[in-house]
Design a protein around this motif. Structure first.
Motif, PDB file in Angstrom:
ATOM      1  N   ASN A 193       0.828  -1.192   0.000  1.00 16.66           N
ATOM      2  CA  ASN A 193       0.000   0.000   0.000  1.00 16.66           C
ATOM      3  C   ASN A 193       0.869   1.252   0.000  1.00 16.66           C
ATOM      4  O   ASN A 193       2.049   1.215   0.353  1.00 16.66           O
ATOM      5  CB  ASN A 193      -0.959   0.017   1.198  1.00 16.66           C
ATOM      6  CG  ASN A 193      -0.262   0.252   2.521  1.00 16.66           C
ATOM      7  OD1 ASN A 193       0.269   1.335   2.787  1.00 16.66           O
ATOM      8  ND2 ASN A 193      -0.252  -0.758   3.386  1.00 16.66           N
ATOM      9  N   LYS A 213       0.401   5.584   1.059  1.00 13.38           N
ATOM     10  CA  LYS A 213      -0.448   6.543   1.754  1.00 13.38           C
ATOM     11  C   LYS A 213       0.000   7.959   1.403  1.00 13.38           C
ATOM     12  O   LYS A 213       1.178   8.212   1.167  1.00 13.38           O
ATOM     13  CB  LYS A 213      -0.407   6.329   3.265  1.00 13.38           C
ATOM     14  CG  LYS A 213      -0.985   4.993   3.709  1.00 13.38           C
ATOM     15  CD  LYS A 213      -1.018   4.873   5.229  1.00 13.38           C
ATOM     16  CE  LYS A 213      -1.528   3.513   5.674  1.00 13.38           C
ATOM     17  NZ  LYS A 213      -2.924   3.270   5.255  1.00 13.38           N
ATOM     18  N   THR A 256      -3.904  -2.302  -9.214  1.00 15.16           N
ATOM     19  CA  THR A 256      -4.368  -1.403  -8.158  1.00 15.16           C
ATOM     20  C   THR A 256      -5.732  -1.905  -7.707  1.00 15.16           C
ATOM     21  O   THR A 256      -6.718  -1.811  -8.450  1.00 15.16           O
ATOM     22  CB  THR A 256      -4.484   0.047  -8.664  1.00 15.16           C
ATOM     23  OG1 THR A 256      -3.214   0.481  -9.163  1.00 15.16           O
ATOM     24  CG2 THR A 256      -4.916   0.978  -7.544  1.00 15.16           C
ATOM     25  N   THR A 316      -5.308   6.219   0.607  1.00 16.92           N
ATOM     26  CA  THR A 316      -4.584   4.949   0.627  1.00 16.92           C
ATOM     27  C   THR A 316      -4.813   4.211  -0.681  1.00 16.92           C
ATOM     28  O   THR A 316      -5.958   4.036  -1.109  1.00 16.92           O
ATOM     29  CB  THR A 316      -5.052   4.054   1.797  1.00 16.92           C
ATOM     30  OG1 THR A 316      -4.862   4.751   3.026  1.00 16.92           O
ATOM     31  CG2 THR A 316      -4.262   2.744   1.826  1.00 16.92           C
ATOM     32  N   ARG A 319      -3.934   0.572  -2.612  1.00 15.50           N
ATOM     33  CA  ARG A 319      -3.480  -0.806  -2.377  1.00 15.50           C
ATOM     34  C   ARG A 319      -3.163  -1.480  -3.703  1.00 15.50           C
ATOM     35  O   ARG A 319      -3.926  -1.374  -4.666  1.00 15.50           O
ATOM     36  CB  ARG A 319      -4.531  -1.599  -1.603  1.00 15.50           C
ATOM     37  CG  ARG A 319      -4.842  -1.002  -0.236  1.00 15.50           C
ATOM     38  CD  ARG A 319      -5.752  -1.890   0.605  1.00 15.50           C
ATOM     39  NE  ARG A 319      -6.068  -1.256   1.875  1.00 15.50           N
ATOM     40  CZ  ARG A 319      -5.272  -1.253   2.926  1.00 15.50           C
ATOM     41  NH1 ARG A 319      -4.103  -1.867   2.860  1.00 15.50           N
ATOM     42  NH2 ARG A 319      -5.625  -0.636   4.036  1.00 15.50           N
TER      43      ARG A 319
END
Length: 205
Positions: free
Chosen positions: A26, A28, A62, A85, A87
């Motif tokens: 991930n 951020k 993604t 966020t 991932r």
């Protein structure tokens, strides 16, 4: 007259090397506006895509991109108003998992798990091999016990099977090891164990 029977149990194990590694990661990003945080998160996702050279573009997915408001209940504990966020899921051959983890980390991402797997066909073959070996062991055990009573083992009357994969089951997931600099991401064999309980007919020798 009720036929005499004997019941034995046996367990066997079959293993093979992993065929696939899946890296879950991930990124951020924070910002005063939701759109700014999302844009920065997208940029970091793109950076990982460009940095990880051991994985082709079609094997980098993604899987989620969302934004959270820090002022909402259970929101992220951050100084900015919003946190985005992203991932990602990266699929590679097991031998390159370590370099993929290093590239993702260097690109600003956080690796959550590394999962080593085998394909469904290989999984079925492992189960078949383990089951065959367990049945052979169960009969050998029954024959030894029957011979002690001057009897012979006849036909199978009933079989009960049970998967006993445990910690060496179909998939090996690396989580805790990712916290340290000396993470061991070398692929280890994936094993399947099968347990059988078999009821045999007993006959005179």
């Amino acid at each position: 007259m009720t036929n005499r029977t004997i019941t034995t149990e046996a367990t066997a194990r079959s293993e093979t090397t992993p065929e696939l590694a899946t890296v879950e990661a991930n990124v951020k990003a924070e910002g005063g506006e939701a759109t700014a945080a999302l844009a920065q998160a997208r940029d970091r996702v793109a950076t990982i895509r460009d940095t990880v050279t051991a994985v082709s573009a079609d094997h980098i997915q993604t899987v989620d991109l969302q934004v959270a408001d820090a002022t909402e209940p259970f929101g992220p504990d951050i100084d900015a108003r919003y946190q985005a966020t992203g991932r990602l899921r990266l699929k590679c051959v097991p031998e390159t998992a370590e370099s993929v983890v290093a590239d993702v980390t260097d690109a600003g991402g956080t690796v959550e798990t590394v999962q080593f797997q085998i394909h469904d066909q290989e999984r079925q073959q492992l189960q078949d091999d383990a089951l065959t070996a367990a049945m052979e062991r169960a009969r050998q055990k029954a024959e030894r016990l029957a011979a002690a009573e001057q009897l012979a083992v006849g036909d199978v009357q009933n079989v009960t099977t049970q998967d006993v994969d445990g910690a060496t089951g179909m998939e090996r997931i690396v989580e805790d090891a990712l916290d340290g600099p000396d993470a061991d991401l070398s692929p280890t064999p994936i094993a399947v164990s099968e347990r059988v309980e078999v009821v045999y007919e007993l006959t005179e020798e």
